[in-house]
Every structure is written in structure tokens, then in C-alpha cells.
Design an enzyme around this catalytic site. Structure first.
Site, PDB file in Angstrom:
ATOM      1  N   ASP A   1      -7.033  -1.571  -4.169  1.00 36.65           N
ATOM      2  CA  ASP A   1      -7.992  -1.254  -3.105  1.00 36.65           C
ATOM      3  C   ASP A   1      -9.016  -0.223  -3.579  1.00 36.65           C
ATOM      4  OD1 ASP A   1      -6.528  -2.928  -1.437  1.00 36.65           O
ATOM      5  OD2 ASP A   1      -5.373  -1.286  -0.564  1.00 36.65           O
TER       6      ASP A   1
ATOM      7  N   ASP B   1       0.862  -1.181   0.000  1.00 33.16           N
ATOM      8  CA  ASP B   1       0.000   0.000   0.000  1.00 33.16           C
ATOM      9  C   ASP B   1       0.898   1.230   0.000  1.00 33.16           C
ATOM     10  OD1 ASP B   1      -2.345  -1.515   0.099  1.00 33.16           O
ATOM     11  OD2 ASP B   1      -2.357  -1.550   2.283  1.00 33.16           O
TER      12      ASP B   1
END
Length: 182
Positions: free
Chosen positions: A159, A135
Site C-alpha cells: 500500500d 495490513d
């Protein structure tokens, strides 16, 4: 020799065009999401975040490198089996979504499912390759007084695609008129 028309005549005598599936649309979007996700992660992990650091872009947007070993917000991230179990689960969910995509009646639903499939496969690849999901986007909205998710947990292209796809699927279910069951 006669050539048959791809159109069929319905019971009322009118010509019905064959139903066009949403599979090509959804698969194309899944492929685009997957390519963008993996390319952005490769770029961030192998180029931008060497060494890992926080890169402020604006007052509310930073680039960071966070390894998410679980699912949303790092839940269920303990144990050595976790990446394989979560990857298998993501692939199984993507397979179910593919079946649903084949039956999708609207372009909106096809797009939403394509986003979810591409994002799920992108994060599954991360787990199998690195043992965690990379991320790198961190957002903090300074004018929100509630500090619960401020800054918002770091996320990536997959995401974001999954979140957008789920909202599209929900919107399709809530706002698309359906024919009553007979």
C-alpha cells in the site's frame, strides 16, 4: 567485416545515443517492492501476530493485523468472488502499467510505475492466498485535530509503495517538461 556503432547520426549531423528504456529500473523496483511486501507479511502473519494483538511501538505507531477484504479502506469487500475479481483487476492494471513502463521517458516515471506494479502484484498475491490483504501498520497522529482518518486505516508495504508510486507518476506528469506534439 565492419562493426556498426550503437550510436546513430541524426539529421543535424550530431551523434545520438540510443534511448535507454526505463523497463529494467521499473522491473527491479517492482521486484524489490514485491519481495519486501511478501517477506514482511509472512513475518507479521506467521510470527509476530501469533496470537493477533496490538503491539504499541510508539505513541502514534502500532503493529496490528487487519484483513482487508476489499480495496482502499475495505470498500467492495463483500462476496466470495471478491478476492478473485480484485486480484484479476490488479493484475490487469499491472499489465497496463508494464506497457506504460516500456514507454517511460524519465527515471522518475519508471520508478513510480515500478512501485505501483510491485505493490499491486503483492496485494493480488495476498487476495489469492488468503482471500484478503494483510495490513499491519497503524498510524495515529495525536496532534491532528481532525479525527476523520486518525488513526489512519491500517496498511502494508504494498500500500505504501502504491501511494508513493502514484505520487511519483503525478509529479512526473506535472513537473517534467514535455516536447510539444507535432
Amino acid at each position: 567485416m565492419t562493426l556498426e556503432s550503437p550510436n546513430r547520426t541524426g539529421a543535424d549531423g550530431f551523434t545520438m545515443k540510443p534511448k535507454r528504456g526505463r523497463l529494467p529500473l521499473g522491473l527491479a523496483l517492482a521486484a524489490i517492492v514485491l519481495i519486501l511486501d511478501q517477506a514482511s507479511k509472512f513475518y507479521m502473519v506467521d510470527w509476530v501476530m501469533r496470537p493477533p494483538r496490538i503491539i504499541p511501538v510508539t505513541d502514534w505507531f502500532d503493529l496490528v493485523l487487519v484483513w482487508n477484504r476489499g480495496v482502499s479502506f475495505g470498500l467492495f469487500g463483500d462476496g466470495a468472488v471478491g478476492p478473485y475479481l480484485l486480484s484479476g483487476l490488479a493484475v490487469a492494471i499491472a499489465a497496463i502499467m508494464l506497457v506504460w513502463l516500456r514507454r517511460a521517458e524519465t527515471a522518475w516515471l519508471g520508478c513510480g510505475l515500478g512501485f505501483v506494479i510491485g505493490g499491486a502484484i503483492g496485494n493480488a498475491i495476498d487476495r489469492l492466498h488468503w482471500g484478503a490483504v494483510a495490513d499491519f501498520v497503524s498510524i495515529s497522529i495525536p496532534f491532528i485535530p481532525l479525527r476523520l482518518f486518525n488513526p489512519w486505516p491500517a496498511f502494508n508495504v504494498a500500500d505504501a509503495a502504491i501511494s508513493i508510486g502514484v505520487l511519483m507518476v503525478l509529479a512526473d506528469g506535472l513537473f517534467t517538461p514535455r516536447k510539444p506534439l507535432k
